[in-house]
Design an enzyme around this catalytic site. Structure first.
Site, PDB file in Angstrom:
ATOM      1  CG  ASP A   1     119.625 -13.221  38.785  1.00 50.06           C
ATOM      2  OD1 ASP A   1     118.421 -12.919  38.670  1.00 50.06           O
ATOM      3  OD2 ASP A   1     120.175 -14.097  38.097  1.00 50.06           O
TER       4      ASP A   1
ATOM      5  CG  ASP B   1     124.063  -9.115  34.595  1.00 50.57           C
ATOM      6  OD1 ASP B   1     122.930  -9.037  34.078  1.00 50.57           O
ATOM      7  OD2 ASP B   1     124.585 -10.196  34.923  1.00 50.57           O
TER       8      ASP B   1
END
Length: 376
Positions: free
Chosen positions: A92, A271
Site C-alpha cells: 500500500d 486485504d
RNA sequence: GUGCGUGUAGUUCAGUUGGUAGAGCACCAGAUUGUGGUUCUGGUUGUCGUGGGUUCGAGCCCCAUCGCGCACC
C-alpha cells in the site's frame, strides 16, 4: 504481470482469475494477509505458506519507509529478501496511514506532509517519491498514492478530494514509467478509484483510473464509515465499468460476509487487518459463526477449536485452552487466533473459487453469508 | 503481655466538619475493515471485620471483641 479471467458464475458477477507475477501465480478471488511492517503479526512465513496457503501478502510503504527505512531495505535487496518471502507482495502507498495514524498532516497539490507516529519527525509523500520508495521496497504490486476520502464526506469535499487523487495518479504513472525495478523482477502498479458514496464520482473516477491501469485496479475509500449497503452499491456501480481483463482489488475489506458479497459483485482481491487484529483480540471467524474467545462460556469447553477449520490449530487446541491463553494474556493466544482466522479467510476464497467454477456460487453464497455472520 | 497502627467491591485503595459508599484494575458483555501487539463503549459486584453505644441520622464519634501488621517486653 498479467491477469486473465478463467471462469464466471452464471448467476452473479463473481468470477475466477489468475494473476501471474515473477514471484508466482495468484488464483482469484484471493484474500491477502496484511504484513504491514514486514511481518504478518504472530505468524511464521512457513505457516503462511504451508498451513494458511497465502498466495500473496501485503507490506506498507508508510511503515517500512519509517522503519527500517530505505537504506536498509535497499541494502537487504528489497522486502522479499529482507523478510524471506518468495511469493508475491503488494505494498500500500501509505496514503491511508498518513490519514489514519497521523494527526498532524497537511494535504496539498504537491503531496502530503505528515509527522511520524514513531518520533514526530516530518516527512512528505509525493506521487514521485512514493514510486521511488515502492521501487526500493520492491513489491510485485505497488499502489498509487491517493487520498482516502471519509465515508461520510459531502459531495463537494469528495469531488475535490477525487480531483487531488486524480492529479496524483497522473504524476504517479508518469514517474512509474520513467523508472525501472531495482531487483531484476517485474513490478506493476494499481491505480485507485475514489469518489466516496457518489455514483457519478465513482464512475468518473473509474474511467480516469482505467487509463493508467495495467493488470489491475483498486477500489478504495470504502468501509471507511459509510453504511455497508452503500459499499455494496458502489461495487455495483463501479465493477461493470472495469473491463474483464483487469483484476479488481477492494482495499481494506473486510468481514467474511463482505468478502462473499464483494466476490458476488465482481471483486477479485481483498486485504484486511480484521482476521489478525481482531484475532489478537479474541475474535474468531468460523463457518459456524463468530466466536469471542474471551467469553466465559468457553471456560470448560474442551472440544476442538473449529471442527470445520483447515488449519492444524483448529484440531490441536481446544476452545477452553485458547480462552485460557487470552485471559492470561499469553502471546500464543494471538498467534493461534491469527493462524486460524487467516486460514479461514483463505478457505472462504478457496471455496468461493470452487463454487464459481462449479457455477453455483450465487446460491451457495446466500447460505455461506448466513453461516459466517451468526454468533457462537 | 504492652504500645502503636490497620480492617471499605474479587483486588489495590479513596471516602471532606457525621447525611445509608466511589475510583483504577479484575470480572461480564459489545464495538473494531488499505494494523500504533490496540483502543473504545457499556455492565455486575459491597451485611463498610463483628457486637453494642451516642445521634433524627454512623464507613466516619465512643466501648468491647476478633483478625492482621510493626515495635517493645
Amino acid at each position: 504481470m498479467k491477469f486473465v479471467q478463467t471462469a464466471a458464475d452464471p448467476h452473479s458477477n463473481a468470477r475466477c482469475g489468475l494473476i501471474t507475477t515473477d514471484h508466482g501465480e495468484i488464483r482469484t478471488p484471493i484474500f491477502m494477509p496484511v504484513g504491514t511492517v514486514g511481518s504478518v503479526k504472530g505468524v511464521y512465513h512457513k505457516e503462511l505458506k504451508d498451513d494458511i496457503n497465502a498466495e500473496i501478502i501485503l507490506g506498507n510503504t508508510y511503515h517500512l519507509y519509517l522503519r527500517p527505512g530505505l537504506k536498509t531495505l535497499r541494502a537487504a535487496g528489497g522486502l522479499h529478501r529482507f523478510e524471506s518471502w518468495d511469493r508475491p507482495i503488494l505494498t500500500d502507498s501509505g496514503g491511508f496511514q498518513v490519514f489514519s495514524l497521523t494527526q498532524i498532516r497537511k494535504i496539498t497539490e504537491e503531496g502530503c506532509t505528515f509527522q511520524s507516529h514513531i518520533d514526530g519527525s516530518r516527512h512528505i509523500f509525493t506521487p514521485e517519491n512514493n514510486v521511488d520508495t515502492q521501487r526500493v521496497i520492491g513489491a510485485d504490486i505497488m499502489m498509487a498514492l491517493d487520498e482516502c476520502c471519509p465515508g461520510d464526506a459531502d459531495y463537494r469535499y469528495a469531488a475535490k478530494s477525487l480531483k487531488l487523487t486524480q492529479g496524483w495518479l497522473e504524476r504517479y504513472a508518469k514517474r512509474f514509467h520513467e523508472t525501472e525495478p531495482l531487483y531484476g523482477y517485474d513490478q506493476t502498479f494499481f491505480p485507485i478509484i475514489q469518489g466516496c458514496v457518489y455514483p457519478e464520482l465513482r464512475i468518473q473516477a473509474a474511467e480516469h483510473a482505467l487509463r493508467f491501469a495495467d493488470a489491475g485496479i483498486a477500489i478504495g475509500g470504502l468501509a471507511v464509515g459509510e453504511p455497508t449497503e452503500k459499499m455494496y452499491e458502489m461495487l455495483e456501480t463501479v465493477c461493470p465499468v472495469i473491463p474483464a481483463d483487469k483484476a479488481r482489488y477492494l482495499m481494506g475489506v473486510g468481514t467474511p460476509a463482505n468478502l462473499l458479497e464483494g466476490i458476488a459483485r465482481g471483486i477479485d482481491m481483498f486485504d484486511c487487518v480484521m482476521p489478525t487484529r481482531n484475532g489478537r483480540n479474541g475474535m474468531l471467524f468460523t463457518w459456524n459463526g463468530i466466536m469471542n474467545m474471551r467469553n466465559a462460556k468457553w471456560e470448560n469447553d474442551f472440544s476442538e477449536l473449529d471442527p470445520y477449520g483447515t488449519s492444524f490449530v483448529d484440531h490441536q487446541y481446544s476452545k477452553a485452552y485458547l480462552r485460557h491463553l487470552f485471559v492470561a494474556k499469553e502471546m500464543f493466544a494471538g498467534m493461534i487466533a491469527s493462524e486460524h482466522n487467516l486460514a479461514f479467510y483463505l478457505d472462504v476464497v478457496r471455496q468461493s473459487r470452487m463454487h464459481i467454477e462449479a457455477g453455483d456460487f450465487a446460491e451457495w453464497k446466500e447460505e455461506a453469508v448466513r453461516k459466517v455472520t451468526s454468533r457462537l
